[in-house]
Design a protein around this motif. Structure first.
Motif, PDB file in Angstrom:
ATOM      1  N   ILE A  70       0.851  -1.191   0.000  1.00  0.00           N
ATOM      2  CA  ILE A  70       0.000   0.000   0.000  1.00  0.00           C
ATOM      3  C   ILE A  70       0.892   1.248   0.000  1.00  0.00           C
ATOM      4  O   ILE A  70       1.474   1.616   1.005  1.00  0.00           O
ATOM      5  N   THR A  71       0.992   1.850  -1.169  1.00  0.00           N
ATOM      6  CA  THR A  71       1.773   3.069  -1.327  1.00  0.00           C
ATOM      7  C   THR A  71       0.834   4.265  -1.223  1.00  0.00           C
ATOM      8  O   THR A  71      -0.393   4.114  -1.115  1.00  0.00           O
ATOM      9  N   GLU A  72       1.399   5.441  -1.315  1.00  0.00           N
ATOM     10  CA  GLU A  72       0.587   6.658  -1.298  1.00  0.00           C
ATOM     11  C   GLU A  72      -0.377   6.661  -2.488  1.00  0.00           C
ATOM     12  O   GLU A  72      -1.541   7.051  -2.353  1.00  0.00           O
ATOM     13  N   HIS A  73       0.095   6.193  -3.636  1.00  0.00           N
ATOM     14  CA  HIS A  73      -0.764   6.143  -4.823  1.00  0.00           C
ATOM     15  C   HIS A  73      -1.893   5.123  -4.648  1.00  0.00           C
ATOM     16  O   HIS A  73      -3.029   5.379  -5.045  1.00  0.00           O
ATOM     17  N   THR A  74      -1.579   3.982  -4.049  1.00  0.00           N
ATOM     18  CA  THR A  74      -2.604   2.968  -3.801  1.00  0.00           C
ATOM     19  C   THR A  74      -3.660   3.517  -2.848  1.00  0.00           C
ATOM     20  O   THR A  74      -4.868   3.359  -3.065  1.00  0.00           O
ATOM     21  N   SER A  75      -3.198   4.183  -1.812  1.00  0.00           N
ATOM     22  CA  SER A  75      -4.112   4.757  -0.831  1.00  0.00           C
ATOM     23  C   SER A  75      -5.008   5.817  -1.468  1.00  0.00           C
ATOM     24  O   SER A  75      -6.225   5.844  -1.234  1.00  0.00           O
ATOM     25  N   GLU A  76      -4.428   6.675  -2.287  1.00  0.00           N
ATOM     26  CA  GLU A  76      -5.207   7.720  -2.958  1.00  0.00           C
ATOM     27  C   GLU A  76      -6.193   7.099  -3.949  1.00  0.00           C
ATOM     28  O   GLU A  76      -7.346   7.527  -4.051  1.00  0.00           O
ATOM     29  N   THR A 131      -7.544   4.123  -3.734  1.00  0.00           N
ATOM     30  CA  THR A 131      -8.595   3.493  -2.932  1.00  0.00           C
ATOM     31  C   THR A 131      -9.587   4.535  -2.436  1.00  0.00           C
ATOM     32  O   THR A 131     -10.799   4.340  -2.503  1.00  0.00           O
ATOM     33  N   ARG A 132      -9.066   5.672  -1.963  1.00  0.00           N
ATOM     34  CA  ARG A 132      -9.944   6.750  -1.490  1.00  0.00           C
ATOM     35  C   ARG A 132     -10.836   7.237  -2.628  1.00  0.00           C
ATOM     36  O   ARG A 132     -12.047   7.388  -2.466  1.00  0.00           O
TER      37      ARG A 132
END
Length: 93
Positions: free
Chosen positions: A53-59, A61-62
């Motif tokens: 879970i990277t920053e891009h994955t988190s963004e 997902t959001r």
């Protein structure tokens, strides 16, 4: 022998439109549910590998959760509108 067609009543036209709207909504919802199944599988896979879970994955997902929320709200509103249209037609009978 040819049959002459009687003009449709306003109620018959409304029923046909509502029926067509229902078919379109069902088709749209079917596509949406397929997209959801894919997304849920992806979310599940990411959850099993939290280190990915990277920053891009988190963004992402959001963003997808936000999109899903408003898609569901839209479907609920369309269903409520169709129900009210159906009730209005039923009251006319």
């Amino acid at each position: 022998m040819s049959e002459s067609k009687l003009p449709l009543t306003e109620e018959a036209i409304q029923r046909e439109k509502l029926s067509s709207d229902f078919v379109n909504l069902r088709d749209d919802f079917s596509k949406f549910s397929e997209e959801c199944a894919f997304l849920f599988d992806a979310f599940s896979a990411v959850g099993r590998e939290p280190e990915c879970i990277t920053e891009h994955t988190s963004e992402g997902t959001r963003h997808l959760c936000y999109w899903l929320k408003y898609q569901v709200i839209g479907y609920r509103e369309k269903i409520e509108e169709m129900q009210e249209s159906w009730r209005a037609l039923s009251r006319k009978q």
